[in-house]
Design a protein around this motif. Structure first.
Motif: not given
Ligand SMILES: Cc1cc2nc3c(=O)[nH]c(=O)nc-3n(C[C@H](O)[C@H](O)[C@H](O)COP(=O)(O)OP(=O)(O)OC[C@H]3O[C@@H](n4cnc5c(N)ncnc54)[C@H](O)[C@@H]3O)c2cc1C
Ligand code: FES
Ligand code: FES
Lengths: 154, 290
Positions: A98-104, A134-139
């Motif tokens: 995770l990066q921002c954690g929103f999708c986590t 969908l994840c906007r950060c991690t690819g």
């Protein structure tokens, strides 16, 4: 229109009066205060709001609270047991999934659903299993690695 | 986003559901998996005053097969269809298509009855239902009728179901002889809806020529439609790669006045994709028939 519902959420039974149009996501977040279930798109697309209903993943923004009446819901808050991270949570931490954690939260519920049905998924099956998230950060790269690590540890 | 206000009922038997629908008629909507209806209601493109949830009517989820064919309860979910050994044996294209709909979450809740009743122009099940020559069982409080797939899809989001009818089952006739079916699609990467999807069922005679073929196209026009020119080219011939190619080239021939154009694809592109996907679906159906 008010309706009485009884729902078991993360093992605790709740009885509440809800409007028929209240979404399960709003019931969880606003009535029960379980804000771990995130609302991303609110249009059935991103999967951030994913929870388990009787062990089957569902987008809680596309489900009415009244439809959960008599059923059992697991949110991200219910994944850990007795203060021990669920293997999927531990693997996300381990692999930096995770990066921002929103999708986590939704992502972890989807991975838990996948491993419950298919304990040994291929990479393609993992990518298909999280196809509704969908994840906007991690690819997605470390999310897939986390799912693989979780599969090995379960 | 929230929907308009409505009254919610969760009947526990078919009779109770049918009575409610007879009472509220077109102010009411049936709620199946909610995976099309709720998004539309949240956008306020629909505002029914009453929702009748069928999920507490257990017999509507049953799947069975006998000598006449396969019977699928309208409330069977995509997940159940994709996993069902009975469906995989009797109508593999249904299981194959069900596993390709949307994503895991939508497949856990979305139902075959909801998909057919909704008649989404890019829905997967409508094409398979047409190719397998299915019929929908429509029931009211008073009676039951069967609607053949060829008469079921009327227009964009419009079917032959009447406002007081509930679809209880989908019937798929038993495939005789050397028959194979398949579903293939080119999907929108975000929603997984078909940009072009093709379902095919092919029957081969003892000499290896095609004795029957049904091919249906979705995603390309306002509703799932049979590609009759494609079928006609196949029938009576040995299904060689070049015959399949020639037949597939006509997959969207009858849809040219009704092509879908949107931000995802032009009508021309959809039309071309239909020919490519038709070739894949027909080839797979022929291989399974052999
Ligand atoms: C993110 C997302 C992606 C999707 N991608 C795809 C895709 O790739 N392919 C695809 O085919 N679909 C896709 N869908 C749509 C999905 O397949 C829906 O589940 C399906 O179209 C409707 O089935 P449902 O059970 O959810 O019905 P509902 O949404 O509950 O109902 C749909 C309509 O049918 C009526 N209805 C339902 N059941 C009956 C019945 N038994 N008798 C009479 N009327 C009835 C309802 O009143 C309503 O008008 C997607 C949906 C979402 C949210
Ligand atoms: S918030 Fe439910 S799918 Fe995006
Ligand atoms: S970690 Fe930011 S959206 Fe996935």
């Amino acid at each position: 229109m008010p309706n009485e519902i009884t729902v078991t959420v993360n093992g605790t039974e709740y009885t509440d009066t809800v409007e028929a149009r209240q979404l399960l996501s709003d019931y969880l977040r606003e009535t029960l205060g379980l804000t771990g279930t995130h609302l991303g798109c609110d249009t059935s697309s991103c999967g951030a709001c994913t929870v388990l209903v009787d062990g089957q993943s569902a987008k809680s923004c596309t489900l009415l609270a009244v439809q959960a009446n008599g059923h059992s819901v697991t949110t991200i808050e219910g994944l850990a047991t007795d203060g021990e991270l669920h293997p999927v949570q531990a693997a996300f931490r381990e692999e930096h999934g995770l990066q921002c954690g929103f999708c986590t939260p939704g992502m972890m519920i989807s991975v838990a659903q996948l491993l419950d049905r298919n304990p040994n998924p291929t990479e393609t099956e993992i990518r298909e299993g999280i196809g509704g998230n969908l994840c906007r950060c991690t690819g997605y790269h470390n999310i897939v690695k986390a799912a693989q690590t979780a599969a090995r540890s379960i | 986003m929230v929907t308009n206000n409505f009254e919610y009922f969760a009947p526990e038997s078919f009779d109770e559901a049918a009575q409610l629908l007879a009472k509220y008629r077109d102010t009411a909507k049936i709620l199946a998996g909610g995976q099309s209806l709720l998004p539309i209601m949240k956008l306020r493109l629909a505002a029914p005053e009453v929702l009748i949830d069928l999920s507490h009517v257990p017999e509507l989820s049953e799947i069975s097969s006998n000598g006449d064919g396969l019977t699928i309860g309208s409330m069977a979910t995509y997940y159940e269809l994709s996993q069902s050994a009975v469906v995989q044996k009797a109508a593999p294209a249904i299981a194959e298509a069900a596993g390709q709909v949307a994503d895991v979450q939508v497949r856990n809740r979305g139902t075959i009855g909801g998909s057919l009743s909704h008649s989404d122009p890019a829905g997967d099940m409508p094409a398979v239902f047409l190719a397998l020559n299915g019929a929908a069982v429509a029931r009211t409080r008073r009676g039951t009728r069967e609607i053949a797939s060829d008469r079921f899809f009327v227009d964009l989001l419009t079917t032959a179901l009447r406002p007081t009818e509930i679809m209880t089952q989908i019937k798929i006739p038993v495939a005789t002889g050397k028959t194979g079916s398949a579903y293939s699609k080119f999907e929108n990467k975000a929603s997984h809806y078909a940009i072009a999807g093709v379902a095919a069922q092919v029957t081969l005679g003892s000499d290896g020529t095609v004795t029957a073929a049904r091919v249906a196209v979705t995603g390309v026009s306002s509703k799932s439609t049979r590609a009759k020119r494609t079928e006609r080219i196949l029938i009576g011939k040995e299904p060689t790669a070049s015959v399949i190619r020639r037949a597939s080239d006509r997959a969207a021939a009858e849809l040219q006045d009704d092509l879908t154009e949107d931000i995802h694809a032009s009508g021309e592109y959809r039309s071309y994709l239909a020919t490519v996907i038709a070739e894949r679906a027909i080839t797979a159906a022929v291989e399974r028939a052999r």
